[in-house]
Design a protein around this motif. Structure first.
Motif, PDB file in Angstrom:
ATOM      1  N   ILE A   9       0.848  -1.184   0.000  1.00  0.00           N
ATOM      2  CA  ILE A   9       0.000   0.000   0.000  1.00  0.00           C
ATOM      3  C   ILE A   9       0.885   1.236   0.000  1.00  0.00           C
ATOM      4  CG2 ILE A   9      -1.817   1.275   1.228  1.00  0.00           C
ATOM      5  CD1 ILE A   9      -2.657  -1.489   0.175  1.00  0.00           C
ATOM      6  N   GLY A  10       0.540   2.211  -0.804  1.00  0.00           N
ATOM      7  CA  GLY A  10       1.243   3.484  -0.796  1.00  0.00           C
ATOM      8  C   GLY A  10       0.604   4.446   0.196  1.00  0.00           C
ATOM      9  N   LEU A  11       1.412   5.082   1.024  1.00  0.00           N
ATOM     10  CA  LEU A  11       0.918   6.054   2.008  1.00  0.00           C
ATOM     11  C   LEU A  11       1.580   7.398   1.746  1.00  0.00           C
ATOM     12  CD1 LEU A  11      -0.513   6.970   4.620  1.00  0.00           C
ATOM     13  CD2 LEU A  11       1.423   6.029   5.903  1.00  0.00           C
ATOM     14  N   ILE A  12       0.754   8.425   1.517  1.00  0.00           N
ATOM     15  CA  ILE A  12       1.263   9.784   1.319  1.00  0.00           C
ATOM     16  C   ILE A  12       0.826  10.630   2.507  1.00  0.00           C
ATOM     17  CG2 ILE A  12       1.150  11.854  -0.118  1.00  0.00           C
ATOM     18  CD1 ILE A  12       0.619  10.071  -2.517  1.00  0.00           C
ATOM     19  N   THR A  13       1.775  11.274   3.162  1.00  0.00           N
ATOM     20  CA  THR A  13       1.465  12.205   4.252  1.00  0.00           C
ATOM     21  C   THR A  13       2.031  13.569   3.891  1.00  0.00           C
ATOM     22  OG1 THR A  13       3.505  11.729   5.498  1.00  0.00           O
ATOM     23  CG2 THR A  13       1.579  10.345   5.955  1.00  0.00           C
ATOM     24  N   THR A  14       1.278  14.612   4.236  1.00  0.00           N
ATOM     25  CA  THR A  14       1.739  15.972   3.963  1.00  0.00           C
ATOM     26  C   THR A  14       1.687  16.796   5.242  1.00  0.00           C
ATOM     27  OG1 THR A  14      -0.417  16.984   3.442  1.00  0.00           O
ATOM     28  CG2 THR A  14       0.697  15.771   1.673  1.00  0.00           C
ATOM     29  N   ASP A  74       5.337  20.164   1.956  1.00  0.00           N
ATOM     30  CA  ASP A  74       4.442  20.904   1.068  1.00  0.00           C
ATOM     31  C   ASP A  74       3.531  19.936   0.321  1.00  0.00           C
ATOM     32  OD1 ASP A  74       5.626  23.387   1.715  1.00  0.00           O
ATOM     33  OD2 ASP A  74       7.280  22.943   0.340  1.00  0.00           O
ATOM     34  N   SER A  75       2.376  20.447  -0.094  1.00  0.00           N
ATOM     35  CA  SER A  75       1.430  19.594  -0.819  1.00  0.00           C
ATOM     36  C   SER A  75       1.058  20.221  -2.152  1.00  0.00           C
ATOM     37  CB  SER A  75       0.170  19.359   0.023  1.00  0.00           C
ATOM     38  OG  SER A  75      -0.415  20.592   0.411  1.00  0.00           O
ATOM     39  N   LEU A 101       3.033  16.263  -5.190  1.00  0.00           N
ATOM     40  CA  LEU A 101       2.110  15.149  -5.002  1.00  0.00           C
ATOM     41  C   LEU A 101       2.121  14.218  -6.208  1.00  0.00           C
ATOM     42  CD1 LEU A 101      -0.802  17.046  -3.278  1.00  0.00           C
ATOM     43  CD2 LEU A 101       0.416  15.110  -2.310  1.00  0.00           C
ATOM     44  N   ARG A 102       2.167  14.794  -7.397  1.00  0.00           N
ATOM     45  CA  ARG A 102       2.219  13.956  -8.596  1.00  0.00           C
ATOM     46  C   ARG A 102       3.497  13.102  -8.594  1.00  0.00           C
ATOM     47  NH1 ARG A 102      -0.261  13.507 -13.385  1.00  0.00           N
ATOM     48  NH2 ARG A 102      -1.651  15.242 -12.887  1.00  0.00           N
ATOM     49  N   ALA A 103       4.610  13.710  -8.207  1.00  0.00           N
ATOM     50  CA  ALA A 103       5.867  12.957  -8.152  1.00  0.00           C
ATOM     51  C   ALA A 103       5.777  11.824  -7.140  1.00  0.00           C
ATOM     52  CB  ALA A 103       7.017  13.908  -7.799  1.00  0.00           C
ATOM     53  N   ALA A 104       5.128  12.092  -5.989  1.00  0.00           N
ATOM     54  CA  ALA A 104       4.968  11.050  -4.968  1.00  0.00           C
ATOM     55  C   ALA A 104       4.094   9.919  -5.477  1.00  0.00           C
ATOM     56  CB  ALA A 104       4.378  11.658  -3.703  1.00  0.00           C
ATOM     57  N   VAL A 105       3.004  10.269  -6.155  1.00  0.00           N
ATOM     58  CA  VAL A 105       2.109   9.252  -6.710  1.00  0.00           C
ATOM     59  C   VAL A 105       2.838   8.399  -7.738  1.00  0.00           C
ATOM     60  CG1 VAL A 105       0.090   8.908  -8.195  1.00  0.00           C
ATOM     61  CG2 VAL A 105      -0.035  10.486  -6.261  1.00  0.00           C
ATOM     62  N   GLU A 106       3.565   9.038  -8.633  1.00  0.00           N
ATOM     63  CA  GLU A 106       4.290   8.294  -9.669  1.00  0.00           C
ATOM     64  C   GLU A 106       5.325   7.355  -9.053  1.00  0.00           C
ATOM     65  OE1 GLU A 106       5.788  11.345 -12.180  1.00  0.00           O
ATOM     66  OE2 GLU A 106       3.867  11.680 -13.208  1.00  0.00           O
ATOM     67  N   ALA A 112      -4.478  19.104  -0.830  1.00  0.00           N
ATOM     68  CA  ALA A 112      -3.761  17.881  -1.199  1.00  0.00           C
ATOM     69  C   ALA A 112      -4.709  16.852  -1.808  1.00  0.00           C
ATOM     70  CB  ALA A 112      -3.052  17.299   0.019  1.00  0.00           C
ATOM     71  N   LEU A 113      -5.905  16.711  -1.231  1.00  0.00           N
ATOM     72  CA  LEU A 113      -6.863  15.751  -1.770  1.00  0.00           C
ATOM     73  C   LEU A 113      -7.316  16.171  -3.161  1.00  0.00           C
ATOM     74  CD1 LEU A 113      -8.588  13.253  -1.556  1.00  0.00           C
ATOM     75  CD2 LEU A 113     -10.252  14.555  -0.206  1.00  0.00           C
ATOM     76  N   GLU A 114      -7.558  17.468  -3.348  1.00  0.00           N
ATOM     77  CA  GLU A 114      -7.957  17.950  -4.676  1.00  0.00           C
ATOM     78  C   GLU A 114      -6.873  17.628  -5.702  1.00  0.00           C
ATOM     79  OE1 GLU A 114     -10.805  18.998  -5.433  1.00  0.00           O
ATOM     80  OE2 GLU A 114     -11.652  19.302  -3.432  1.00  0.00           O
ATOM     81  N   ALA A 115      -5.625  17.825  -5.321  1.00  0.00           N
ATOM     82  CA  ALA A 115      -4.523  17.556  -6.246  1.00  0.00           C
ATOM     83  C   ALA A 115      -4.442  16.071  -6.592  1.00  0.00           C
ATOM     84  CB  ALA A 115      -3.201  18.041  -5.649  1.00  0.00           C
ATOM     85  N   ILE A 116      -4.620  15.210  -5.589  1.00  0.00           N
ATOM     86  CA  ILE A 116      -4.572  13.769  -5.831  1.00  0.00           C
ATOM     87  C   ILE A 116      -5.723  13.346  -6.750  1.00  0.00           C
ATOM     88  CG2 ILE A 116      -4.911  11.506  -4.755  1.00  0.00           C
ATOM     89  CD1 ILE A 116      -2.156  12.437  -4.245  1.00  0.00           C
TER      90      ILE A 116
END
Length: 353
Positions: free
Chosen positions: A71-76, A108-109, A114-119, A138-142
Motif C-alpha cells: 500500500i502506498g501512504l502519502i502524508t503531507t 508541502d502539498s 504530489l504527482r511525483a509522490a504518486v508516480e 492535497a486531496l484535490e490535487a490527488i
C-alpha cells in the motif's frame, strides 16, 4: 474541433465516474473486467465510457491487475501529533493484514510534489494509495491524477465519491464548547488551526454552532498554525480581553502557548480564564494546570483506514465507515467563571460524547 472531439481529448476516469455516478475505482474494475461490480453498475459505466469516448491509460489498467500486497501512504505537512499517530497506527494495521506500506512524506502539498509522490508509488506497483494530508488542497490535487488504483483519504469533510475515514471533528468541537457553556461561560473565544485545514474548519463550525444553540455570540476567531508559538501570540492578545472568560483552542500545542501567555500576563488559568484544547497529546495531563481537552482515537482511525481499504479492494462500492466520535477529558484547566463560581468538587476524567 467539435464538441465530441473536445470530450475525447479531455475526458478522464473521473469524468466517467461522475457521469456514471460511481467511484473511479469502480470504473477501474469495469475496465479490467474484475468481479464485484453489479450488472446494472457495469452497464452505466460502459455507457459513460462510450458517451465520453474515454480511452484509459494502459499503464493504469495494468496496475490494478497486479497483486503486490503493498500500500502506498502519502502524508503531507509537518510532524504534528495527530497525522503522525494516525500514520503509525495505520502501518501497524497494515502489517497485521500482511500488507507492506511504502511511504512518501512531504512538508508541502503542491500538485507537482504530489504527482511525483504518486508516480513513485505507482512504479512500486502499490495496490492502493492512502492519503493523510494536513491541507485540504492535497486531496484535490490527488483527485486530479488518474491513479488506476483505489484511494482512501483521511478527510473530515467527507466528499462525495471519495472513500474516506475520519474522526468527527465537529462533534469534538461541540463537546468542548458545550462543556464550557455548562460551566457558565458566555464569552468563549476560539483559536483555530490553519485556514486550509479541513479539521480546523470543522472545529470552527462546531464552536459556532454550540454558541448559536446556546444563544451566545461567536466573536471573530483567531487563526494559528498548530504550534505553541502561535498559541502564545494569540494568548497575548486575548489576555487583554476583559470580557473573555474561556478559550477553546484548536489543538493542545497551541493551548500550551495560550496558557503560557495568560500566565505571563498575570491571568490565572482557570481562575480568570478557562482553556480547553483538542487531541489529548501525552503531555496534556502534565501541563500546568493539567489540560481539559478532546481525546482523539488515532489508533482507531489508523485501523479504520485499513478496514476501509480492505473493503474497497474487495468491493469497489463499499460504504464508508461511521466517523469515530472523540471524547471529552476533564482535567483542571477549565472551571466556572469567577463571577459565578461556587465551591464545587473538581471533576476529572473522560466523558463520552
Amino acid at each position: 474541433m467539435t464538441n465530441e472531439d473536445e470530450k475525447a481529448r479531455v475526458a478522464n476516469i473521473f469524468d466517467v465516474a461522475r457521469l456514471a455516478g460511481v467511484s473511479h475505482q469502480t470504473v477501474s474494475r469495469v475496465l479490467n473486467d474484475l468481479p464485484n461490480v453489479r450488472p446494472a453498475t457495469r452497464e452505466r459505466v460502459e455507457k459513460a465510457i462510450k458517451q465520453l469516448r474515454y480511452t484509459p491509460s494502459q499503464a493504469a489498467r495494468a496496475l490494478v491487475t497486479r497483486r503486490s500486497r503493498t500500500i502506498g501512504l502519502i502524508t503531507t505537512g509537518g510532524p504534528d501529533f495527530g497525522p503522525s499517530s494516525t500514520a503509525l497506527h495505520f502501518n501497524d494495521a497494515a502489517r497485521d493484514a500482511r500488507y507492506a506500506v511504502s511511504m512518501a512524506s512531504m512538508l508541502d502539498s503542491d500538485p507537482a510534489s504530489l504527482r511525483a509522490a504518486v508516480e513513485l508509488l505507482l512504479r512500486q506497483n502499490v495496490e492502493a494509495i492512502v492519503l493523510i494530508a494536513a491541507h485540504a488542497g492535497a486531496l484535490e490535487a490527488i483527485l486530479s491524477i488518474e491513479l488506476g488504483v483505489p484511494l482512501v483519504a483521511v478527510d473530515a469533510g467527507g466528499r462525495p465519491g471519495v472513500h474516506s475515514v475520519s474522526l468527527d471533528q465537529y462533534a469534538g468541537a461541540r463537546a468542548a464548547v458545550d462543556h464550557l457553556i455548562s460551566l457558565g461561560h458566555t464569552q468563549i473565544r476560539h483559536i483555530a488551526g490553519p485556514l486550509d485545514s479541513t479539521d480546523a474548519t470543522e472545529r470552527v463550525r462546531g464552536w459556532r454552532d454550540s454558541l448559536a444553540a446556546a444563544g451566545l455570540v461567536a466573536r471573530e476567531h483567531l487563526i494559528g498554525d498548530w504550534t505553541p508559538a502561535s498559541g502564545f501570540r494569540h494568548g497575548q492578545a486575548l489576555a487583554a480581553d476583559a470580557e473573555m472568560t474561556a478559550v477553546f483552542v484548536g489543538n493542545d500545542q497551541m493551548s500550551l502557548g495560550v496558557i503560557h501567555a495568560l500566565s505571563q500576563a498575570g491571568r490565572d488559568v482557570p481562575g480568570d480564564v478557562s482553556v480547553v484544547g483538542f487531541d489529548d497529546i501525552p503531555e496534556a495531563e502534565h501541563f500546568a494546570p493539567p489540560l481539559t481537552t478532546i481525546r482523539q482515537d488515532f489508533n482507531g482511525l489508523g485501523r479504520d483506514i485499513m478496514t476501509e481499504l480492505l473493503a474497497v479492494l474487495r468491493d469497489e462500492e463499499a460504504a464508508d465507515l461511521p466517523r469515530i466520535v472523540p471524547s471529552l477529558v476533564i482535567r483542571e484547566s477549565a472551571a466556572p467563571p469567577a463571577v459565578t463560581r461556587t465551591p464545587i468538587p473538581r471533576l476529572s476524567g473522560t466523558v463520552e460524547v
